[in-house]
Design an enzyme around this catalytic site. Structure first.
Site, PDB file in Angstrom:
ATOM      1  N   GLU A 118       6.238   5.929  -1.474  1.00  0.00           N
ATOM      2  CA  GLU A 118       6.374   6.025  -0.016  1.00  0.00           C
ATOM      3  C   GLU A 118       6.160   7.455   0.476  1.00  0.00           C
ATOM      4  O   GLU A 118       6.881   7.967   1.323  1.00  0.00           O
ATOM      5  CB  GLU A 118       7.748   5.498   0.434  1.00  0.00           C
ATOM      6  CG  GLU A 118       7.905   4.003   0.237  1.00  0.00           C
ATOM      7  CD  GLU A 118       9.143   3.445   0.888  1.00  0.00           C
ATOM      8  OE1 GLU A 118       9.719   4.121   1.758  1.00  0.00           O
ATOM      9  OE2 GLU A 118       9.541   2.333   0.540  1.00  0.00           O
ATOM     10  N   GLY A 119       5.152   8.099  -0.075  1.00  0.00           N
ATOM     11  CA  GLY A 119       4.847   9.475   0.295  1.00  0.00           C
ATOM     12  C   GLY A 119       5.478  10.426  -0.701  1.00  0.00           C
ATOM     13  O   GLY A 119       6.695  10.466  -0.840  1.00  0.00           O
TER      14      GLY A 119
END
Length: 815
Positions: free
Chosen positions: A500-501
């Site tokens: 998620e990043g």
């Protein structure tokens, strides 16, 4: 006397600006003071002339709007238009995503603490609590983390139980057959599962965070919701969502997956649809999914929908048995056993109705993802980070009492107390932030900036806790086997750092980069005026915002000085004797942060986008302001418990120290070095004030970790940790050894005292307990109790070993 008059004038102006007095009353107060000052015989005339000219120079632009717009606001508008960095469509969607909550207060430089303390306390409903205590506890008992790792999958009974009990449907509304739980309940469930097995928690959390269910709930058509949500709720469909590809990780806009609008055959009819081609990887639940959500760029070369050819990113739901879909292969993320793998599609045709939200949502996929991601990031990954800290608190506190070196428990060594304190203090602080942010979601917020803060700092602090726990356990932590409760956690720690990043991206670009625009009171509104077609109307609006912005900047500069010189005493601080000084310190740091944020944006303009380390440090200040806010809110909601005061103090000293370090790093690397030096004096008139938790405070927190279960302070940290009773498994044996040794401690002291006094002397190699029994120092019952306790200790400190044969690769399985 003249110097005294000037000093009072300067202090008065600073206080007026700090109190944010409106311009006209402020000018009137200064003018009245100058009249009094001029009436004093000792004030030189030339000085009064200079002071009045300075006042007029400030007053005229403030009071004469037309003059100000012509010679100041207009040119500033044109300059702003030039230095404003270009913003891509994906960046625009990211900026617009989510809502501004307490982060906006922190960006204001003057947070209203009563607003924070006034938010309702996060609580579970009776139904949610029953689910945590019942099915969640049962599911934890069904699995063994070691066995999951050996078979590289959950046992089938666990899969069946997850589906039957609705673990995939925590966020799906009840009308569709789901649980309809709050974000806080969702967080509690994931956290507890993660204390048992990270693979188990990941399996459950993904369908409840960024996945088809949440996207359908927010953007799906009625037909899509009515069809898919009941199937997702009862486990008929297992979902996954495919976003990341070989060339599109954190930069999702770089994806080359495509969907071309065309006509094709679907269920025997020719319909308008999409010809999809994609390649994705790192997709959790992908190998076993029956329903695939996929993101792709949409094109309409034949203009079947309109004049535009490039329509942007869209999202579609595709059953995995659709012709052309390839799915089922697995990745092995550092040996973790949760289902994760690649998928791809070649010339996959689906009707336009497969697009989530239907035709109206074509090209709006990135916006949809950003809004949903801001919620999912607030819950799942923070919950797993906290679970690691809580688990490390439990096992390290127990082990440091059980394991001895030089006939002394590890917990007695100051060198061990330091990492123990970090583990316990971090666990309490991280839990505070987790609870506050999940509660914000339940209050209707979509905290995009705060979710980035939690994703970065709670996964990083969770990794730090695991590292400290490994250091405390030494060899016990590195020998893999069913007795090792840390090894698989250690191996999987980097996974949450990357998903998620990546955390480097989150810290260097997202937290401050997005927050500076999204949370600042004026910047986003000023930026939006650039695109207004009527320049004169835009400049007039810009002028009003600019005056407010300048007043805001002057006020924060004054507050930084006033609060720094007075140790925050002029700030309005709630709380009690313990918390009030911390609120005041946060006021001071918030004002300094807001001032430096404004100056950085003004000096660098679009260049700030590329000054990632400066952005990262400013983001660190904001992050630690938020974490500290969460700690104070948590302590307030708990009713200011005295026994948890050391935990609050540790959390606050850690956050304040790190915030000051980030401020100092910002100033040391400020774009204008001369200005940076001046600001150093302004921000730190008496130097940095916080050096982090003291040795004595570390010892207090470490002592909490070594207390028996049931202790209020320890239980607050351990709340939500699955604690098995079975002494045949690792955590159960740990618990049994701690309790057994604690009960035998008086006898241990009796034995050591007698040995030291020479009441008995074991023969070479003889067990001291047997020798004491033979000498009459212990009776049979006492000797038995000590023997049982030592056996329990030995069981915990033992590590696994294996015969050679089971570890050899079978013939033909070397690849």
């Amino acid at each position: 006397m003249t110097l005294l008059w000037l000093l009072v004038l300067l202090i008065g102006i600073a206080v007026i600006a700090h109190l944010r007095v409106s311009p006209v009353p402020a000018l009137a107060i200064v003018a009245a003071y100058l009249v009094l000052m001029g009436a004093a015989d000792e004030t030189p005339t030339w000085l009064m002339v200079i002071l009045w000219l300075m006042l007029i120079a400030v007053a005229v632009p403030l009071l004469v709007a037309d003059l100000r717009i012509r010679y100041f606001s207009g040119p500033m508008f044109d300059w702003f238009n030039k230095v404003l960095p270009p913003i891509s469509d994906t960046e625009r969607d990211a900026i617009d995503a989510g809502t501004v909550w307490w982060d906006g207060q922190l960006f204001s430089g003057k947070p209203d603490w009563n607003v924070l303390l006034g938010y309702p306390k996060a609580v579970l409903t009776d139904e949610e609590q029953a689910f945590v205590d019942g099915p969640t506890e049962t599911l934890c008992a069904m699995v063994s983390d070691w066995e999951i790792g050996q078979r590289m999958d959950l046992p089938q009974e666990a899969w069946d139980y997850i589906k039957a009990e609705g673990f995939f449907a925590l966020i799906i509304p009840k009308e569709y057959g789901g649980k309809g739980f709050s974000a806080y309940a969702h967080s509690q469930v994931v956290m507890k599962l993660a204390t048992r097995s990270g693979d188990l928690a990941t399996t459950v959390m993904v369908p409840n965070s960024l996945g088809p269910a949440e996207l359908l709930m927010h953007y799906g058509t009625d037909e899509q919701r009515n069809h898919y949500l009941p199937r997702l709720a009862n486990g008929t469909d297992i979902p996954c969502f495919a976003l990341t590809g070989p060339y599109a990780g954190s930069d999702a806009g770089a994806m080359n997956d495509s969907g071309v609008i065309c006509r094709g055959q679907w269920e025997g009819e020719e319909v308008l649809g999409l010809r999809l081609n994609w390649e994705k990887r790192y997709i959790t639940l992908g190998p076993v999914a029956t329903l695939l959500g996929v993101a792709f760029k949409t094109y309409d070369p034949e203009h079947l929908l309109g004049d535009e050819e490039e329509l942007g990113i869209s999202l579609a739901l595709i059953p995995t048995d659709t012709a052309g879909v390839e799915i089922g292969r697995r990745h092995l993320p550092l040996g973790a056993a949760f289902m994760n793998g690649p998928n791809w599609g070649k010339d996959v045709f689906v009707p336009l109705e497969a697009i989530i939200g239907g035709r109206d949502m074509i090209g709006k996929g990135w916006m949809m993802l950003m809004n949903c991601l801001s919620v999912g990031r607030s819950i799942s990954l923070p919950a797993t980070g906290v679970s690691a800290a809580k688990t490390c608190t439990y096992v390290s506190g127990r082990y440091a009492q059980i394991r001895e070196q030089f006939n002394v428990p590890l917990a007695a060594f100051e060198g061990i107390q330091e990492p123990l304190a970090r583990i316990g203090g971090n666990a309490w602080l991280m839990d505070s932030a987790r609870i506050l942010t999940a509660n914000a979601v339940d209050l209707g917020e979509k905290p995009s900036v705060l979710s980035a803060i939690l994703k970065y700092h709670l996964t990083e602090r969770g990794r730090e806790c695991i590292t400290d726990a490994m250091d405390i356990h030494g060899g016990k932590g590195i020998i893999m086997g069913p007795s090792n409760y840390l090894g698989r956690m250690w191996l999987s720690a980097p996974i949450s750092i990357t998903v998620e990043g990546a955390n480097i991206l989150s810290r260097n670009l997202m937290i401050f980069g997005q927050g500076a625009i999204r949370c600042h009171p004026f910047v986003l509104r000023e930026m939006e005026l650039i695109h207004e077609p009527d320049r004169d109307a835009a400049i007039k609006k810009f002028d009003g915002l600019l005056m407010q912005h300048i007043g805001f900047a002057v006020s924060n500069t004054a507050s930084t000085l006033v609060l720094g010189l007075t140790f925050g005493l002029l700030g309005k601080a709630p709380g009690n004797e313990l918390t009030r000084p911390y609120f005041r310190e946060l006021d001071r740091i918030a004002a300094a942060f807001a001032m430096l944020a404004d100056l950085s944006m003004m000096l660098l303009g679009g260049e700030l986008k590329r000054r990632e380390r400066l952005s990262a440090r400013l983001g660190d200040v904001l992050s630690h302001l938020y974490l500290a806010s969460a700690a104070l809110k948590h302590y307030h909601d708990l009713g200011h418990p005295t026994e948890q005061a050391p935990l609050l103090r540790w959390a606050m000293e850690d956050c304040l120290c790190k915030a000051e370090q980030a401020l100092a790093g910002t100033l040391a690397n400020f774009p204008n070095r001369l200005l940076g030096g001046v600001l150093q004096v302004l921000v730190f008139p008496f130097g940095a004030r916080h050096k982090g938790p003291s040795d004595a405070l570390d010892a207090e927190v470490a002592a909490i970790l070594g207390r028996p279960e049931g202790d209020p302070a320890l239980e607050q940290i351990l709340e939500g940790v699955y604690r098995p009773q079975d002494r045949d498994e690792a955590l159960g044996a740990l618990r049994d050894a701690f309790d057994t040794l604690a009960a035998s401690q008086p006898l241990q002291k009796k034995l050591h005292k007698a040995l030291k006094a020479g009441d008995f002397k074991p023969a070479a190699g003889e067990d001291p307990i047997s020798a004491a029994l033979a000498a009459g120092v212990l009776d049979a019952a006492e000797a038995e109790q000590l023997t049982v306790a030592e056996a329990a200790r030995r069981k915990v400190i033992s590590v696994d070993d294996f015969a050679k044969e089971p570890l050899e690769l079978a013939e033909g399985k070397t690849r």
